[in-house]
Design an enzyme around this catalytic site. Structure first.
Site, PDB file in Angstrom:
ATOM      1  N   ARG A  18       1.039  -1.066  -0.078  1.00 62.30           N
ATOM      2  CA  ARG A  18      -0.136  -0.056   0.028  1.00 62.30           C
ATOM      3  C   ARG A  18       1.008   1.213   0.169  1.00 62.30           C
ATOM      4  O   ARG A  18       1.553   1.330   1.010  1.00 62.30           O
ATOM      5  CB  ARG A  18      -1.056   0.000   1.189  1.00 62.30           C
ATOM      6  N   TYR A  23       4.548   4.912   2.962  1.00 65.02           N
ATOM      7  CA  TYR A  23       4.997   3.939   3.806  1.00 65.02           C
ATOM      8  C   TYR A  23       5.965   2.982   3.951  1.00 65.02           C
ATOM      9  O   TYR A  23       6.425   2.392   4.971  1.00 65.02           O
ATOM     10  CB  TYR A  23       3.413   3.118   3.902  1.00 65.02           C
ATOM     11  N   ASN A  74       0.360   2.275  16.567  1.00 67.85           N
ATOM     12  CA  ASN A  74       0.215   2.867  15.409  1.00 67.85           C
ATOM     13  C   ASN A  74      -1.316   2.868  14.795  1.00 67.85           C
ATOM     14  O   ASN A  74      -1.627   1.662  14.459  1.00 67.85           O
ATOM     15  CB  ASN A  74       1.063   2.161  14.179  1.00 67.85           C
ATOM     16  N   ALA A  77      -5.252   5.608  10.428  1.00 65.02           N
ATOM     17  CA  ALA A  77      -6.273   6.869  10.449  1.00 65.02           C
ATOM     18  C   ALA A  77      -7.186   6.986  11.639  1.00 65.02           C
ATOM     19  O   ALA A  77      -7.807   8.036  11.963  1.00 65.02           O
ATOM     20  CB  ALA A  77      -7.567   6.522   9.288  1.00 65.02           C
ATOM     21  N   GLU A  98       3.067   6.685  20.521  1.00 63.60           N
ATOM     22  CA  GLU A  98       2.381   6.890  19.285  1.00 63.60           C
ATOM     23  C   GLU A  98       3.531   6.823  17.999  1.00 63.60           C
ATOM     24  O   GLU A  98       4.329   7.678  18.185  1.00 63.60           O
ATOM     25  CB  GLU A  98       1.320   7.936  19.047  1.00 63.60           C
ATOM     26  N   HIS A 100       3.978   6.547  13.786  1.00 63.69           N
ATOM     27  CA  HIS A 100       3.524   6.799  12.521  1.00 63.69           C
ATOM     28  C   HIS A 100       4.811   6.495  11.444  1.00 63.69           C
ATOM     29  O   HIS A 100       5.704   7.214  11.718  1.00 63.69           O
ATOM     30  CB  HIS A 100       2.776   8.171  12.138  1.00 63.69           C
TER      31      HIS A 100
END
Length: 146
Positions: A18, A23, A74, A77, A98, A100
């Site tokens: 993806r 990413y 993570n 969204a 957290e 990302h």
């Protein structure tokens, strides 16, 4: 031995395929292997989980209270939309970092707001899969100094 929950939210099961330009090329399996290796070096263990369903993520956060010393999250969204995840983290009173893969602050404006940041020990973004290793290192330091 200290155990950490590595929890990944929606669409992270598609890592490696993806939008690799955003990413990265690492798969979720690669990330999990990296986390296991880093944890071993830090004298910790990790349990890795992923779900595309908010309620399942909340259940895993609740269960972490009795079996883990911290959480690397993570939430994908859900970071930008889920007050329920924020409340779950606050309710278990475990340190959470957290993570990302991309730098959410350099992306679309709606990604700049994180509900989770309010209950996080810290936020790591923009370092790709290595961000998980950084999060484990930060949790290890926090757990030994607090």
């Amino acid at each position: 031995m200290t155990s950490i929950l590595i929890l990944n939210g929606p669409n992270l099961n598609l890592l490696g395929t993806r939008q690799p330009e955003v990413y990265g090329a690492a798969t979720l399996e690669d990330v999990e292997r990296m986390c296991h290796d880093a944890a071993k070096t830090l004298g910790m263990t990790v349990e890795c989980a992923q779900s595309n369903h908010e309620g399942i993520l909340i259940d895993q956060i609740h269960a972490a209270k009795s079996s883990h010393a911290g959480i690397v999250l993570n939430a994908g969204a859900y970071t930008h939309t889920s007050i329920a995840l924020m409340d779950a983290i606050a309710s278990v009173e475990l340190p959470m970092i957290e993570v990302h893969l991309s730098n959410i602050h350099r992306r679309e404006t709606f990604r700049h707001k994180s509900f989770l940041a309010q209950v996080a020990l810290g936020q790591i973004c923009g370092f790709g899969a290595f961000g998980y290793v950084l999060a484990l290192q930060a949790l290890a330091k926090h757990l030994t100094t607090s």
